[in-house]
Design a protein around this motif. Structure first.
Motif, PDB file in Angstrom:
ATOM      1  N   LEU A 351      74.973 -21.661 -45.633  1.00  0.00           N
ATOM      2  CA  LEU A 351      74.873 -22.627 -44.540  1.00  0.00           C
ATOM      3  C   LEU A 351      75.288 -22.042 -43.194  1.00  0.00           C
ATOM      4  N   PRO A 352      76.422 -21.339 -43.093  1.00  0.00           N
ATOM      5  CA  PRO A 352      76.777 -20.772 -41.786  1.00  0.00           C
ATOM      6  C   PRO A 352      75.740 -19.797 -41.238  1.00  0.00           C
ATOM      7  N   LEU A 353      75.133 -18.982 -42.090  1.00  0.00           N
ATOM      8  CA  LEU A 353      74.114 -18.049 -41.620  1.00  0.00           C
ATOM      9  C   LEU A 353      72.929 -18.790 -41.007  1.00  0.00           C
ATOM     10  N   LEU A 354      72.417 -19.789 -41.715  1.00  0.00           N
ATOM     11  CA  LEU A 354      71.245 -20.496 -41.208  1.00  0.00           C
ATOM     12  C   LEU A 354      71.581 -21.337 -39.984  1.00  0.00           C
ATOM     13  N   PHE A 355      72.768 -21.911 -39.948  1.00  0.00           N
ATOM     14  CA  PHE A 355      73.168 -22.711 -38.791  1.00  0.00           C
ATOM     15  C   PHE A 355      73.265 -21.841 -37.545  1.00  0.00           C
ATOM     16  N   SER A 356      73.974 -20.725 -37.661  1.00  0.00           N
ATOM     17  CA  SER A 356      74.199 -19.872 -36.503  1.00  0.00           C
ATOM     18  C   SER A 356      72.913 -19.229 -36.022  1.00  0.00           C
ATOM     19  N   GLU A 357      72.166 -18.635 -36.941  1.00  0.00           N
ATOM     20  CA  GLU A 357      70.999 -17.848 -36.548  1.00  0.00           C
ATOM     21  C   GLU A 357      69.721 -18.671 -36.488  1.00  0.00           C
ATOM     22  N   GLY A 358      69.738 -19.837 -37.109  1.00  0.00           N
ATOM     23  CA  GLY A 358      68.564 -20.699 -37.066  1.00  0.00           C
ATOM     24  C   GLY A 358      68.686 -21.822 -36.054  1.00  0.00           C
ATOM     25  N   VAL A 359      69.695 -22.668 -36.216  1.00  0.00           N
ATOM     26  CA  VAL A 359      69.852 -23.828 -35.333  1.00  0.00           C
ATOM     27  C   VAL A 359      70.279 -23.397 -33.932  1.00  0.00           C
ATOM     28  N   LEU A 360      71.350 -22.637 -33.838  1.00  0.00           N
ATOM     29  CA  LEU A 360      71.901 -22.313 -32.525  1.00  0.00           C
ATOM     30  C   LEU A 360      71.027 -21.337 -31.736  1.00  0.00           C
ATOM     31  N   LYS A 361      70.154 -20.621 -32.421  1.00  0.00           N
ATOM     32  CA  LYS A 361      69.237 -19.725 -31.712  1.00  0.00           C
ATOM     33  C   LYS A 361      67.844 -20.323 -31.541  1.00  0.00           C
ATOM     34  N   GLY A 362      67.717 -21.620 -31.847  1.00  0.00           N
ATOM     35  CA  GLY A 362      66.492 -22.346 -31.547  1.00  0.00           C
ATOM     36  C   GLY A 362      65.349 -22.117 -32.500  1.00  0.00           C
ATOM     37  N   ARG A 363      65.612 -21.520 -33.660  1.00  0.00           N
ATOM     38  CA  ARG A 363      64.549 -21.313 -34.642  1.00  0.00           C
ATOM     39  C   ARG A 363      64.160 -22.614 -35.341  1.00  0.00           C
ATOM     40  N   ILE A 364      65.152 -23.393 -35.708  1.00  0.00           N
ATOM     41  CA  ILE A 364      64.935 -24.705 -36.327  1.00  0.00           C
ATOM     42  C   ILE A 364      65.888 -25.689 -35.671  1.00  0.00           C
ATOM     43  N   ASP A 365      65.552 -26.985 -35.729  1.00  0.00           N
ATOM     44  CA  ASP A 365      66.482 -27.964 -35.177  1.00  0.00           C
ATOM     45  C   ASP A 365      67.451 -28.426 -36.263  1.00  0.00           C
ATOM     46  N   ILE A 366      68.443 -29.190 -35.851  1.00  0.00           N
ATOM     47  CA  ILE A 366      69.520 -29.554 -36.768  1.00  0.00           C
ATOM     48  C   ILE A 366      69.033 -30.477 -37.885  1.00  0.00           C
ATOM     49  N   THR A 367      68.024 -31.311 -37.605  1.00  0.00           N
ATOM     50  CA  THR A 367      67.505 -32.175 -38.670  1.00  0.00           C
ATOM     51  C   THR A 367      66.763 -31.360 -39.721  1.00  0.00           C
TER      52      THR A 367
END
Length: 475
Positions: A351-367
């Motif tokens: 979860l931390p990997l995908l949150f940091s590199e996905g959500v916070l870098k604009g790859r995917i949104d939080i939903t």
């Protein structure tokens, strides 16, 4: 009216479809209210400035699984589920893996003995069908599906696990008849064996040649074959741990034709490459898994497929073996890559990997993050809405995230029983700071306060998944 046992206040509450700032009221381990300015709770948690998410559902992980003579997985159900909780995961679905010659019923009973009283978070079981005898297909598998083991995995590779094409078709027919979900490990066994023998004959036995022996074409071919079998039998399948562009193209093609093909990927295909298997000496063994990590182009293809809906699930495929251990990775030192225990740890870092590199870098949104890591696996494997969402009546499995906390992954900060992490040294932003399991805090301020026996077994309903993007045909 009864009061609340616990109220979480003023957090940014996120589901797979919505984001809102509100309070959550919890009673008897379940969510009973979401709204503004809820009444007082016996206990309260202030979550202003933090995300409040449903607990993660890791739908592909291996704990205490027999791995062959002289090989031992590092994590049992206690250490593996402890690590899950510390990483924001409150439900895991490991595998009850049938050994050839054993019955499925005996396998399930054995895994209950391994898990009961030891798990720190809630758990269900997938089955692994490796011996598709008439007893298994006609009696055991249908009855176990009826009892709540509604998903199972089959392999197209590994001599001790694989089914042949006829056996795969017969097993898929049972899934269709009983309304179960079939997971498929799609790699062509004969291609891998032929390549491995040629590499060994040429003296190319170092860990890096594990990737050479399993090129993308062997995954692409098997993925296409699995899709064809699913189409023939007319039953949904889920292709697990998809590694790159070539199998993704097969899956996208199938979904575009209206076939019920689901797909999962894992952190190793976003954050590792085949170059990680080329570390000095035997160090590359730390990153040996199947399919192997590919290249930067493949990583980009996986990110794009997460964004555009080809993938429904993001799992860890946590397969823990210690490195400095005669029963772990080092058991193969001086031997061929074929003997390296296959798999890497990741249940706590998923979860931390995908949150940091996905959500916070604009790859995917939080939903979408919530959908991929919690809601979709709960739906597809028959645990929704008890798990996978924040709704009245759902279990109060809740994770509070600090989206601004910067930290660096080191193995001594993790809670598994493995002596390394392949993601060591990565600096991430965002981290679970509180994890609740059915309303009870089990992880807070970097301290694990749960314990073995806190988790319970979850029988699964027959799945009712949302369809992959572009698919209109009902389940």
């Amino acid at each position: 009216m009864k009061g609340y046992d616990l109220v979480i206040r003023n957090g940014t509450v996120v589901t797979a479809s919505d984001t809102t700032i509100c309070d959550i009221g919890i009673r008897d381990g379940r969510i009973v209210a979401l709204g503004e300015s809820l009444g007082a709770g016996k206990e309260e948690i202030e979550a202003s400035g933090h995300y409040v998410l449903p607990g993660g559902v890791d739908a592909h992980c291996h704990f205490d699984q027999p791995s062959g003579p002289g090989i031992q997985m590092a994590d049992d159900f206690e250490t593996g589920t402890r690590s899950a909780a510390c990483g924001g995961t409150t439900t895991v679905i490991p595998f009850a893996a049938q050994q050839k010659g054993d019955t499925l019923r005996a396998t399930v009973e054995d895994y209950h003995r391994r898990a009961d009283g030891n798990a720190c978070v809630d758990y269900a079981f997938h089955l692994i069908v490796s011996d598709a005898t008439p007893l298994v297909l006609k009696e055991e598998l249908p009855s176990l599906i009826e009892e709540g083991y509604t998903s199972f995995k089959i392999y197209m590779t590994y001599d001790d696990l694989k089914l042949n094409d006829r056996e795969i078709l017969e097993t898929l027919a049972v899934a269709r008849q009983e309304g179960a979900m079939t997971m498929i490990h799609a790699e062509n066994a004969d291609c891998i064996a032929w390549l491995s023998d040629a590499l060994e004959a040429a003296g190319q036995t170092a860990p890096r040649f594990h990737a050479t022996s399993r090129p993308p074409v062997v995954e692409r071919e098997a993925t296409h074959r699995a899709i064809s079998f699913a189409e023939l039998v007319d039953t949904p399948v889920l292709i697990v741990h998809v590694s790159g562009q070539e199998p993704i193209e097969q899956i996208r093609w199938a979904q575009g034709r209206g076939l019920r093909i689901y797909a999962e990927t894992c952190p190793q295909y976003l954050f590792l490459t085949a170059d990680d298997l080329k570390l000095d000496g035997f160090e590359g063994a730390k990153c040996v898994c199947s399919p192997p990590p590919r290249d930067a182009r493949s990583q980009e293809a996986v990110w794009e497929a997460l964004e555009n809906g080809v993938f429904q699930i993001f799992s860890s495929d946590h397969a823990p073996f210690r490195y400095e251990d005669a029963e772990g990775k080092k058991s193969a030192e001086g031997k061929s890559f074929k003997h390296i225990p296959n798999g890497i740890p990741g249940v706590e870092t998923r979860l931390p990997l995908l949150f940091s590199e996905g959500v916070l870098k604009g790859r995917i949104d939080i939903t979408k993050f919530v959908a991929l890591t919690s809601t979709n696996p709960a739906r597809i494997y028959g645990l929704y809405p008890r798990k996978g969402t924040l709704a009245v009546g759902s279990d109060a499995d809740i994770v509070i995230w600090d989206p601004t906390l910067e930290w660096t992954i080191t193995n001594d900060r993790l809670h598994h029983n493995v002596d390394y992490t392949p993601y060591s040294g990565m600096t991430l932003t965002g981290k679970p700071i509180t994890t609740l399991l059915r309303g009870q805090v089990v992880w807070k301020e970097n301290i694990f306060i749960g314990g073995p026996g806190g988790g319970c077994f979850l029988p699964c309903e027959r799945p009712q998944p949302a369809m992959p993007k572009g698919v209109s045909k009902g389940f």
